[in-house]
Design a protein around this motif. Sequence first.
Motif, PDB file in Angstrom:
ATOM      1  N   SER A 190      19.124 -52.448  28.753  1.00 46.15           N
ATOM      2  CA  SER A 190      19.174 -51.057  28.303  1.00 46.15           C
ATOM      3  C   SER A 190      19.435 -50.145  29.494  1.00 46.15           C
ATOM      4  O   SER A 190      19.446 -50.593  30.647  1.00 46.15           O
ATOM      5  CB  SER A 190      17.850 -50.665  27.633  1.00 46.15           C
ATOM      6  OG  SER A 190      16.795 -50.692  28.578  1.00 46.15           O
ATOM      7  N   GLU A 191      19.637 -48.875  29.203  1.00 48.17           N
ATOM      8  CA  GLU A 191      19.820 -47.884  30.257  1.00 48.17           C
ATOM      9  C   GLU A 191      18.586 -47.821  31.149  1.00 48.17           C
ATOM     10  O   GLU A 191      18.682 -47.717  32.380  1.00 48.17           O
ATOM     11  CB  GLU A 191      20.097 -46.504  29.632  1.00 48.17           C
ATOM     12  CG  GLU A 191      20.494 -45.425  30.627  1.00 48.17           C
ATOM     13  CD  GLU A 191      21.964 -45.514  31.031  1.00 48.17           C
ATOM     14  OE1 GLU A 191      22.328 -44.842  32.000  1.00 48.17           O
ATOM     15  OE2 GLU A 191      22.722 -46.261  30.376  1.00 48.17           O
ATOM     16  N   VAL A 192      17.434 -47.872  30.512  1.00 51.17           N
ATOM     17  CA  VAL A 192      16.177 -47.844  31.272  1.00 51.17           C
ATOM     18  C   VAL A 192      16.074 -49.072  32.177  1.00 51.17           C
ATOM     19  O   VAL A 192      15.667 -48.984  33.342  1.00 51.17           O
ATOM     20  CB  VAL A 192      14.975 -47.783  30.308  1.00 51.17           C
ATOM     21  CG1 VAL A 192      13.652 -47.913  31.083  1.00 51.17           C
ATOM     22  CG2 VAL A 192      14.991 -46.476  29.517  1.00 51.17           C
ATOM     23  N   ASP A 193      16.439 -50.227  31.649  1.00 46.69           N
ATOM     24  CA  ASP A 193      16.382 -51.452  32.432  1.00 46.69           C
ATOM     25  C   ASP A 193      17.346 -51.385  33.613  1.00 46.69           C
ATOM     26  O   ASP A 193      17.023 -51.814  34.734  1.00 46.69           O
ATOM     27  CB  ASP A 193      16.721 -52.647  31.539  1.00 46.69           C
ATOM     28  CG  ASP A 193      16.339 -53.972  32.186  1.00 46.69           C
ATOM     29  OD1 ASP A 193      15.373 -53.992  32.973  1.00 46.69           O
ATOM     30  OD2 ASP A 193      17.010 -54.985  31.904  1.00 46.69           O
ATOM     31  N   LEU A 194      18.531 -50.810  33.402  1.00 50.08           N
ATOM     32  CA  LEU A 194      19.507 -50.659  34.484  1.00 50.08           C
ATOM     33  C   LEU A 194      18.953 -49.747  35.580  1.00 50.08           C
ATOM     34  O   LEU A 194      19.071 -50.062  36.783  1.00 50.08           O
ATOM     35  CB  LEU A 194      20.822 -50.092  33.937  1.00 50.08           C
ATOM     36  CG  LEU A 194      21.895 -49.746  34.989  1.00 50.08           C
ATOM     37  CD1 LEU A 194      22.271 -50.968  35.812  1.00 50.08           C
ATOM     38  CD2 LEU A 194      23.124 -49.154  34.295  1.00 50.08           C
ATOM     39  N   ASN A 195      18.366 -48.648  35.186  1.00 48.87           N
ATOM     40  CA  ASN A 195      17.801 -47.727  36.177  1.00 48.87           C
ATOM     41  C   ASN A 195      16.662 -48.386  36.960  1.00 48.87           C
ATOM     42  O   ASN A 195      16.485 -48.149  38.158  1.00 48.87           O
ATOM     43  CB  ASN A 195      17.302 -46.450  35.499  1.00 48.87           C
ATOM     44  CG  ASN A 195      18.453 -45.593  34.994  1.00 48.87           C
ATOM     45  OD1 ASN A 195      19.558 -45.641  35.536  1.00 48.87           O
ATOM     46  ND2 ASN A 195      18.205 -44.805  33.940  1.00 48.87           N
ATOM     47  N   ARG A 196      15.893 -49.223  36.259  1.00 47.51           N
ATOM     48  CA  ARG A 196      14.812 -49.954  36.937  1.00 47.51           C
ATOM     49  C   ARG A 196      15.374 -50.885  38.007  1.00 47.51           C
ATOM     50  O   ARG A 196      14.858 -50.950  39.137  1.00 47.51           O
ATOM     51  CB  ARG A 196      14.015 -50.757  35.900  1.00 47.51           C
ATOM     52  CG  ARG A 196      12.906 -51.619  36.492  1.00 47.51           C
ATOM     53  CD  ARG A 196      12.299 -52.548  35.439  1.00 47.51           C
ATOM     54  NE  ARG A 196      13.290 -53.519  34.940  1.00 47.51           N
ATOM     55  CZ  ARG A 196      13.604 -54.638  35.588  1.00 47.51           C
ATOM     56  NH1 ARG A 196      13.035 -54.934  36.738  1.00 47.51           N
ATOM     57  NH2 ARG A 196      14.493 -55.481  35.063  1.00 47.51           N
ATOM     58  N   ILE A 197      16.451 -51.595  37.675  1.00 50.63           N
ATOM     59  CA  ILE A 197      17.071 -52.523  38.627  1.00 50.63           C
ATOM     60  C   ILE A 197      17.648 -51.768  39.812  1.00 50.63           C
ATOM     61  O   ILE A 197      17.494 -52.167  40.981  1.00 50.63           O
ATOM     62  CB  ILE A 197      18.153 -53.357  37.921  1.00 50.63           C
ATOM     63  CG1 ILE A 197      17.511 -54.287  36.872  1.00 50.63           C
ATOM     64  CG2 ILE A 197      18.957 -54.174  38.930  1.00 50.63           C
ATOM     65  CD1 ILE A 197      18.514 -54.978  35.971  1.00 50.63           C
ATOM     66  N   ILE A 198      18.310 -50.642  39.548  1.00 52.59           N
ATOM     67  CA  ILE A 198      18.885 -49.829  40.634  1.00 52.59           C
ATOM     68  C   ILE A 198      17.798 -49.363  41.575  1.00 52.59           C
ATOM     69  O   ILE A 198      17.940 -49.403  42.815  1.00 52.59           O
ATOM     70  CB  ILE A 198      19.664 -48.625  40.042  1.00 52.59           C
ATOM     71  CG1 ILE A 198      20.904 -49.128  39.306  1.00 52.59           C
ATOM     72  CG2 ILE A 198      20.033 -47.640  41.152  1.00 52.59           C
ATOM     73  CD1 ILE A 198      21.644 -48.027  38.546  1.00 52.59           C
ATOM     74  N   GLU A 199      16.681 -48.921  41.011  1.00 58.62           N
ATOM     75  CA  GLU A 199      15.573 -48.425  41.837  1.00 58.62           C
ATOM     76  C   GLU A 199      15.017 -49.562  42.716  1.00 58.62           C
ATOM     77  O   GLU A 199      14.739 -49.360  43.908  1.00 58.62           O
ATOM     78  CB  GLU A 199      14.466 -47.882  40.935  1.00 58.62           C
ATOM     79  CG  GLU A 199      13.305 -47.263  41.722  1.00 58.62           C
ATOM     80  CD  GLU A 199      12.260 -46.654  40.815  1.00 58.62           C
ATOM     81  OE1 GLU A 199      11.202 -46.260  41.326  1.00 58.62           O
ATOM     82  OE2 GLU A 199      12.501 -46.570  39.590  1.00 58.62           O
ATOM     83  N   LEU A 200      14.881 -50.755  42.149  1.00 63.41           N
ATOM     84  CA  LEU A 200      14.389 -51.891  42.922  1.00 63.41           C
ATOM     85  C   LEU A 200      15.328 -52.246  44.062  1.00 63.41           C
ATOM     86  O   LEU A 200      14.901 -52.528  45.186  1.00 63.41           O
ATOM     87  CB  LEU A 200      14.204 -53.108  42.005  1.00 63.41           C
ATOM     88  CG  LEU A 200      12.959 -53.118  41.105  1.00 63.41           C
ATOM     89  CD1 LEU A 200      13.050 -54.274  40.127  1.00 63.41           C
ATOM     90  CD2 LEU A 200      11.699 -53.203  41.936  1.00 63.41           C
ATOM     91  N   LEU A 201      16.628 -52.244  43.789  1.00 64.16           N
ATOM     92  CA  LEU A 201      17.603 -52.585  44.822  1.00 64.16           C
ATOM     93  C   LEU A 201      17.669 -51.506  45.898  1.00 64.16           C
ATOM     94  O   LEU A 201      17.854 -51.815  47.084  1.00 64.16           O
ATOM     95  CB  LEU A 201      18.990 -52.783  44.187  1.00 64.16           C
ATOM     96  CG  LEU A 201      19.112 -54.014  43.257  1.00 64.16           C
ATOM     97  CD1 LEU A 201      20.490 -54.054  42.629  1.00 64.16           C
ATOM     98  CD2 LEU A 201      18.866 -55.292  44.032  1.00 64.16           C
ATOM     99  N   ASN A 202      17.507 -50.248  45.518  1.00 61.79           N
ATOM    100  CA  ASN A 202      17.500 -49.181  46.512  1.00 61.79           C
ATOM    101  C   ASN A 202      16.307 -49.276  47.443  1.00 61.79           C
ATOM    102  O   ASN A 202      16.391 -48.940  48.630  1.00 61.79           O
ATOM    103  CB  ASN A 202      17.495 -47.818  45.814  1.00 61.79           C
ATOM    104  CG  ASN A 202      18.872 -47.409  45.280  1.00 61.79           C
ATOM    105  OD1 ASN A 202      19.885 -47.869  45.802  1.00 61.79           O
ATOM    106  ND2 ASN A 202      18.899 -46.575  44.249  1.00 61.79           N
TER     107      ASN A 202
END
Length: 303
Positions: free
Chosen positions: A288-300
């Motif tokens: 989901s969009e939320v899941d994508l944002n979570r992954i981006i935050e972790l990688l950042n």
Amino acid sequence: MTSNPKKRSALGKGLGALLESSSADITTTVSAPSSGGVALISIESIEANPFNPRTNFEKDALNELKESISIHGIIQPLTVRKLGKDKYQLISGERRFRASQLAGLEEVPAYIRVANDQSMLEMALVENIQREDLNAVEVALSYQRLIDEIGLTQDQLSQKISKSRTSITNHLRLLKLPAEIQLGVRDSLISMGHARALVSAGDENRQLDLYRQIIDFQLSVREIEELIRTNTSRTSEETPSSPKTASTPELSSIQEVFKNHLSDRISSKVEIKKTHSGSGKITINFSSEVDLNRIIELLNKSK
């Protein structure tokens, strides 16, 4: 110095039993006739124990013990054997002995015993196993010496030190690992859980390869067990009736580790596909969009 029964019972079950043995010779001094074999002796008259299984003394821990001894003194006496007039050899308590030297003490309290080399070795090993914070390899070496030099079976050793037969066997298996991995356990680069997994990983080259991946990628025990299991399954499936597919090159072991490590880190499925030319792509699945944002935050956060 007065005797404290509670301190005597804190010696550790194995050594405590040996000290209470009616067949043991205990030499006391005139200054402590009722101290149960404890006396103040000159620290200069004591030599180190050549049978001590501990070979690695952590400097900061020794300094902390030195400070404690400087303030409170030695709470638990050393144990020594009498070699001659005003000459003693440590049976157990080398950390306290070394810290006392650093603290500048001139005298230390000690249980004074007469023991032959075999009895001394057994007492030193049992005392250290039960009371000192030995690393897993040092414990394994102590177990092996008790088996080889004292002639104990694993069952007898289990009863003597109050450890399960399984625990003893698991420790002894560590001695089959390459020296580099054993040093890694000693220096806390990997845990005993990692080392136990590596025992069943294959030949020495495979064990060393996985050991270095544990350090390079900070792999957990579960991750390394999964990698070992996956590689074992892949090998068993490579039969003449099921040849490898030429169109999709396989990942190397390091690439496989990276994929699994990244997948665990972001809690999402990761795929790596390569071509024969060396190009390819890394795919990260999200729900989901939320899941994508979570992954981006972790990688950042990893930048």
